[in-house]
Structures are given as C-alpha cells and as structure tokens.
Design an enzyme around this catalytic site. Structure first.
Site, PDB file in Angstrom:
ATOM      1  N   GLY A  67      66.512  33.756  87.700  1.00 30.97           N
ATOM      2  CA  GLY A  67      66.210  32.455  86.931  1.00 30.97           C
ATOM      3  C   GLY A  67      67.640  32.131  86.632  1.00 30.97           C
ATOM      4  CG  ASN A  70      68.763  35.071  79.841  1.00 26.38           C
ATOM      5  OD1 ASN A  70      69.276  34.665  78.726  1.00 26.38           O
ATOM      6  ND2 ASN A  70      68.204  35.695  80.271  1.00 26.38           N
ATOM      7  CB  CYS A 125      64.054  34.408  77.878  1.00 20.85           C
ATOM      8  SG  CYS A 125      62.623  34.567  78.907  1.00 20.85           S
ATOM      9  CD  GLU A 142      67.089  37.692  77.877  1.00 18.71           C
ATOM     10  OE1 GLU A 142      66.828  38.108  79.012  1.00 18.71           O
ATOM     11  OE2 GLU A 142      66.357  36.639  77.078  1.00 18.71           O
ATOM     12  CB  THR A 195      60.125  44.219  77.689  1.00 16.62           C
ATOM     13  OG1 THR A 195      59.346  44.373  76.223  1.00 16.62           O
ATOM     14  CG2 THR A 195      61.503  44.403  77.751  1.00 16.62           C
ATOM     15  CB  THR A 200      55.858  42.201  83.627  1.00 19.33           C
ATOM     16  OG1 THR A 200      55.373  40.856  83.482  1.00 19.33           O
ATOM     17  CG2 THR A 200      54.897  42.947  84.787  1.00 19.33           C
TER      18      THR A 200
END
Length: 776
Positions: free
Chosen positions: A117, A268, A270, A272, A435, A437
C-alpha cells in the site's frame, strides 16, 4: 498446532485463503498451519549466523498465535515469489511537472504490483488555475492527478488477492484544500484513497484564537480564510461521509526519533506509520489475548515475563525481515536498511481487558493499557539495544541528536544510558496497526487497539466441495467465557463498540500513544445522532490529549450505516438472497445508490421506454459516440436504467461496444444496486494514456462512458447525492417495513454478497472469510 484441530473454523478458512502456500496450480504446499509458521521462521532465520537456533525460536513465538507477523510476511516469507514483506510505503515527493508526476505514478504502480500500500502527499502540486509552465495554460490542480492515481490503483491487482490501498494527504494551507475536503462528496470518486488533512500546530492555534488562515503555494498567498471556517469544513466532511481524517503533522515530526535526518509529511494508508519519502513500514503484533493468566478471576493478569520474552524474539524477527525482504524500488531498500524502522504492535487488547474484568475505556482499562504497552516499549528498546551490540546500530544513528528526541527523553534513564553507550539497532520500534485479517486467523481475537465489534454472529464457511456451511463466529474472550461458565451472566467488561462513548475511544488511543513511537490506527465510532458540535469537539480533544491523528466513523447516507446500536449480544447474519423480491434497503446500505429493489428475475421490457441520448466526442477519434440509456419505473415508483446502447461510425469500436452494452444491459435488467457499474467503468486505465475532457483527466474511453452512465444515474435520482439525498430518504421511509432487520451492524459484501462487512480501523472488511477488504 494444527489450526483444523485447535482453532475455530474461521481460522482455517482465513489461513487457507490468504496465508497457506500453494503451488501455481493450487495444490497445497503448507499441509497445516504449523508448516506456515515453520516456513516463516526458516526464512526469517536465514539472516542469522546460526539459522537453526533462531528458526526454532521464531517458530515457538508464532506457535499458538502468540506473535503475529503481518499478512505480507505470513504469505510471502519463504514463498520464493517476487513480493515484498513490507506492508506499506510512502512514496517520493511528487515533482510539480508532468514528467515528474507520471514518473511518480509509475513508481506507485510498481510498488502496488508487489503488494505494498502507498501514501502520497499531493501538496507539492500547484493549485487549480495556477499557470502551467511553458504551455500557456492553467494547471488542473492536484485533485485531477489524484483521479489518475485512483484509476491506477483500481487497475493494478496487488500480489495476492487484494487490490492496493492508498493514503492521500494535503496540507491545511494548500490553496486547493477546500476542494480536497469535499472530493468524496462526488459518488465513486477517489474510492481507492483514504484522505487526511495535514494539520499544523499553527493552524490549531489559529482556530483557538479565531484568526484568519493563509492558503499558500510556493510562498504566494492565494487567499485567506477564517481558520474556524476551514476547520468546520473539515469537520462537516468527516461528519457527513467519514473523511477526511486529521493528521497532526507537526507533532509527528517533533516526536520522531529521526527528527534530525528526515521530514515526514505523509503516512501509510491506515495512518499508523508516518514515513519520509520512500519510507517503508514493517508490521507485526503481539497477541495480548494469549498472555493473560487466570482469566475471568480476581487474579487475572498479564504474564509480563512471557510478554517480554515474546517481544524480544519478535523484535529480532522483524529486524531480520528487513534483510530478507524484496523491495519494489531501490530507494525503498536504502531507506529501510539505513534506518531499520519497524512497527511492533498489539492485537487482542479488548479481549485481554475483558479477561481481566476491565471495561474498555474505563480508568482501570486505561491504567492496564499504559502498563502493558509500557512494558512492550521498554522491552522492545532493550531488545534493539542488544541487537545493536551484536550487529551494530542502524546506519544513520547519530548519538547526540538521537538522544535529544522527545520519545527518547521520556524513556527510563537506564535505557537512555544504554543507547548512549551501545546505540540502537532500530530507529523506531512500535506502531499499532489494523489487524482485522490476522485477528480472524488467530481465532477471532479483537483487532488491534479496537474494542470488540460483535461477540457472536453467523457466517457461511466455504467447504472443500464448494458448498457453504453456516457456522457461528464467536469473539475469542466471549467463547472462552462460555466454555468456562456456560450461560452465566456476562460481566460488566463485556462491551462492544456501540456501547462506548466517543470519549472512551479517545482515552484509550491517547493512553496507548504515550508508549508508541510511531502512531496508531484507530477509529472512533460514533452514533448517527451525535450532534455536530459534539462531533467536532472530538478532534480538538484528540489534539489536546496528545494523539497524532484522529479518525472517526459515523453512519451516514453516503458511506452507509455500517455500525448501529444493537441491544443483543448476538448479531445474526440473514441469508441471501433476501426473502422478498420487493424488499427495499436503507439508502447507502448496499452501495451509493440508496434504496434499491433486489430482483431475481430479469425485468420485462415494455414496448416503449423513456430515455436520454448523450454525445461523447473522444479526442483523436473522427466520429462521436452516441450513448442512449432507457429507463423504467420499478415497483417503488423509482426510475432505474433498463438498457444502454452505443452507436458510432467508428467501426473499429463495433465489437467491444456491442459486447459492453449487452453486458451492462443484462446487469441493469437484473435489478438491485447497479451503482458499481459506472464506478468500475471509470476505473479502466488505458496504458496508452487517457485524455482531458472538460478540464478533467479521463483515463480511457471506457472511463468516459462510465462518466456518462454515472451522470445519467445521478440526473434520474438513482444514485443518492447530496442534492437528492432527501428524496432518497423519503423513498426509504415509504418502504421502511421492508427494511432488512437481521443485522444492522453489517452491510453487504460486494465480493461474496453476504451481509458481513463491518467498518473497522478506517476500512470495510468482510467477516465471511471471502477476503474482501477496502480502505477509503
């Protein structure tokens, strides 16, 4: 440990679909999950002088789902494939010229092709209307180029089964910031992006002081706006459709361990891991739910010794991953090797709190979060210091400026002294990532820092013969409690996301941030009826509490009602197709087209239909296209398209236009939500290049047809926009008795069709095991 024996069915499903190594013809190579752990351990240990010793240690760390490397590592390590083990990247600064822009696009495509990503700062591009150098024209602005990136992302299938994800950011003082804030109001636009505004300390001060705020590019002030007015626009955007998020960029740079050698202005996808140009994020999580001793008793506690041992091993595994991973670009390889940044995080936190009798968001929970993450932080830094003794510090380590960083100065004195003496192997060590998946893989433990979303619901498990078997999916802590105590009343610690106040979400994020040197992916879920003034204040609270960013989700007409209050502990997923052919869904619950009728028999064509014809003149083609879309009234009295025709004298287009119109017409006649059709068409990217139409870059002639279809759906009221939202609400109200009531928490998955998509950590994720996930 075999996942088929010791873990719930969902673990085996996720493992088989996403992480199990298979041959090109689909034959399993990993016989059980133990083989997967062994494969990962062996590959990461190959960087050691004694691989056999560390392979066993790395295997034991993963065993029992205690240490969870990110999905890229689990699926890619030892697979002998040209993929990266890094989750995400921030790409290089985009030059403000056409050649540089498309060089950047190429780098993005190559990165996403390997499975990474990406994050981009579009603030470097001149605003719309500014003079374009050397061509005697005005610039189209950053948003038009973001459309190009969006189309690229839709086209490139990342390594594995997921399309790529992107974060697009823009500075709060860019002249086009207001257009950036409102970009996602247009249905289907920038759906492959998460959007966030880079908010500076100066802007926050201007808001507090009610001052004017200059919008500037290259030192030239385009205009000034009231700071509070601009802030209100940001808040109205995220209140209405969950974006943009807010990133407190000055705070990120001030607290960066590498403040002396890099400037961060993107994250990135998301959020974080804030990163410099070509920075890469490497992720893994400690499963706190496996660390609790004597759960559900007064003596319940985390095993600090076991946690410390696991973190120590985990830091070494992640450090080795840097050395054995592929990288899409050489610049990314250099950035990772010279700084050795890792992002060790957590999952299963909410379950661990429940086991300890602590209600998420309570004072007790806040205390435990600070205690547990403080222990992880301390152990991670000590482990990295030990690695520096053995293998040397990261290349750009510079003792004096490193020790002056805000993060380092707040560490215990003994750690500072050890760093001064020996250096440190990894520049940054901790981050809390989504987290979703891998949490399912680990037995459906709670995800990341998030609370539990639902304790129990039903899903269809895909069987080897292709059939489906309905199974219950149960939260890890809830299942353990039921095994231990049967039908006993749940303790007060059993709360879900919809039971919490926004403040309870925020205090947990702020408590965790104290011990995280990167950042945190966290969604503050709020109820639809939360007043705008209270909603807006959440972001100011997040800033005042020391958070590095804030992301919220409120059910709305544009992104849908993904999360609503549920009185029951159990959420049952209704089977599809829905029982009634005339059942109408709430606007947004099946896509962007609002209330729709789900049909299972193609609609009959009357002898005469109303319609409209559009002229499309594609540059460099001699003859125009004439696109006719005919409509019909459905059972609710709503206008919907029934068929489409494309006519042109360009005979070289005849075959594909005929095929396209027949396929689209067939989908139209099936009924249901067809708003995805223009979205998919508009995503088609012609490798030879697109064209500029009406001041907007269109990536292909197919995408131009998609624009026509979308315009028609908006004009006829089929797609719910801000202009026709009230009409759609009234339609939904008329048909309210037919609204699906089985699972107000879930929306329909566009991949498997199940009502099993939840909103979590800024992403839509399917819980049915089909693998669907989309951020944005």
């Amino acid at each position: 440990m075999s996942v088929s024996v010791c873990a719930p069915a969902i673990s085996k499903t996720i493992w088989d679909m996403k992480y199990r190594l298979k041959s090109p013809d689909g034959q399993p190579i990993d016989k059980d999950v133990g083989d997967t752990w062994r494969r990962v351990a062996r590959h990461l240990a190959s960087a050691e002088s004694d691989p056999a010793k560390w392979e066993e240690a790395f295997y034991e760390a993963q065993k029992g789902f205690k240490f969870l490397p990110a999905g890229r590592i689990i699926s890619g390590a030892g697979a002998k494939r040209n993929v990266t083990l890094f989750n995400c990247f921030v790409m290089g600064n985009i030059p403000d010229d056409m050649a540089g822009i498309f060089d950047s696009l190429k780098e993005a495509a190559l990165t996403m092709q390997q499975g990474g990503g990406i994050g981009y700062d579009f603030s470097t591009l001149r605003p719309k209307g500014a003079p374009a150098k050397g061509v005697g024209a005005d610039a189209s602005g950053p948003l038009t180029f973001m459309d190009v990136w969006d189309a690229m992302c839709r086209t490139i299938m990342s390594a594995g089964t997921r399309r790529g994800a992107m974060m697009g950011v823009m500075r709060c003082d860019h002249p086009d910031i207001e257009q950036f804030i409102e970009a996602k109001r247009e249905p289907g636009r920038l759906r492959m992006f998460n959007l966030s505004v880079l908010v500076t300390d100066a802007f926050m001060d201007a808001i507090k002081e009610d001052q004017s705020w200059d919008l500037v590019f290259n030192g030239v002030i385009a205009k000034s706006v009231p700071a509070r007015e601009l802030w209100a626009k940001i808040m109205r955007g995220t209140y209405a459709y969950a974006e943009p998020g807010v990133i407190f960029i000055d705070r990120i740079n001030a607290r960066n361990n590498l403040h002396y050698c890099e400037d961060i202005h993107a994250t990135n996808p998301c959020g974080e891991v804030p990163l410099p140009p070509y920075g890469a994020c490497l992720l893994a999580s400690v499963n706190l739910a496996t660390m609790i001793t004597k759960p559900f008793t007064d003596d319940a506690a985390i095993d600090i010794d076991a946690l410390s041992q696991l973190v120590t091993t985990g830091v070494r595994m992640m450090d080795n991953t840097i050395d054995v991973s592929n990288f899409p670009l050489d610049k990314q390889h250099v950035e990772a090797k010279t700084k050795r940044r890792i992002g060790l995080g957590i999952t299963g936190l909410a379950d661990a709190l429940i086991m300890c009798g602590a209600r998420y968001g309570s004072d007790t929970a806040v205390t435990l979060v600070e205690e547990w993450l403080g222990a992880i932080e301390r152990t991670a830094y000590l482990a990295s210091i030990e690695l520096a003794k053995e293998k040397g510090p990261f290349d750009l380590y510079d003792k004096e400026p490193f020790l002056t960083g805000e993060n380092i100065r707040k560490l215990d004195r003994d750690i500072q002294e050890l760093i001064a003496e020996h250096g440190i192997r990894n520049a940054l060590l901790t981050a809390i990532a989504p987290t979703g998946t891998i949490s399912l893989f680990a037995g459906n433990v709670s995800s990341g820092l998030e609370p539990v979303f639902s304790f129990e619901y039903s899903r269809d498990v895909l069987q080897p013969d292709g059939s489906k078997k309905e199974e219950k999916v149960t939260d890890h802590a809830y299942a353990l409690y039921r095994r231990m105590f049967g039908d006993a009343e749940l303790t007060d610690a059993f709360v879900t996301a919809q039971d919490l106040t926004p403040h309870e979400h925020l205090v947990m994020q702020a408590a965790a941030q104290k011990h995280i040197d990167s950042s945190i992916s966290k969604t503050v879920n709020v109820h639809e009826d939360l007043p705008f003034e209270d909603f807006s204040d959440l972001y100011m609270q997040a800033y005042n509490m020391g958070c590095k960013g804030c992301s919220t989700y409120r059910p709305n007409d544009i992104t849908g009602s993904v999360l609503k209050t549920s009185d029951a502990a159990k959420t049952t997923e209704p089977s599809l197709p829905l029982e009634s052919k005339s059942k109408t869904l709430v606007p947004g619950s099946e896509g962007e087209s609002g209330a729709v009728v789900q049909m299972f028999k193609p609609l009959d064509r009357p002898g005469e239909l109303p319609g409209k014809t559009y002229k499309l003149q594609w540059p460099e083609t001699e003859h125009a296209m004439y696109i006719t879309i005919n409509d019909i009234l459905d059972d609710t009295g709503r206008t919907r398209p029934l068929e489409i025709f494309i006519n042109t004298k360009n005979m070289e287009h005849h075959t594909w236009t005929t095929a396209l119109t027949r396929m689209i017409s067939a989908v139209f006649r099936r009924g249901g939500d067809i708003s995805f059709i223009p979205e998919e068409l508009r995503a088609i990217f012609d490798p030879r290049g697109g064209q500029w139409l009406g001041g907007k870059y269109v990536p292909s002639i197919i995408a131009a047809i998609g624009d026509v279809v979308q315009r028609h759906l908006i004009d006829t009221g089929f797609i719910c926009t801000e202009d026709n939202a009230e009409e759609m609400k009234l339609l939904a109200a008329v048909n309210d008795e037919g609204t699906s009531s089985g699972s107000s928490m879930f929306s329909q998955c566009p991949k498997c069709g199940q009502l099993s998509v939840i909103r979590q950590e800024g992403c839509d994720k399917c819980t049915s095991g089909c693998g669907y996930s989309r951020c944005g």
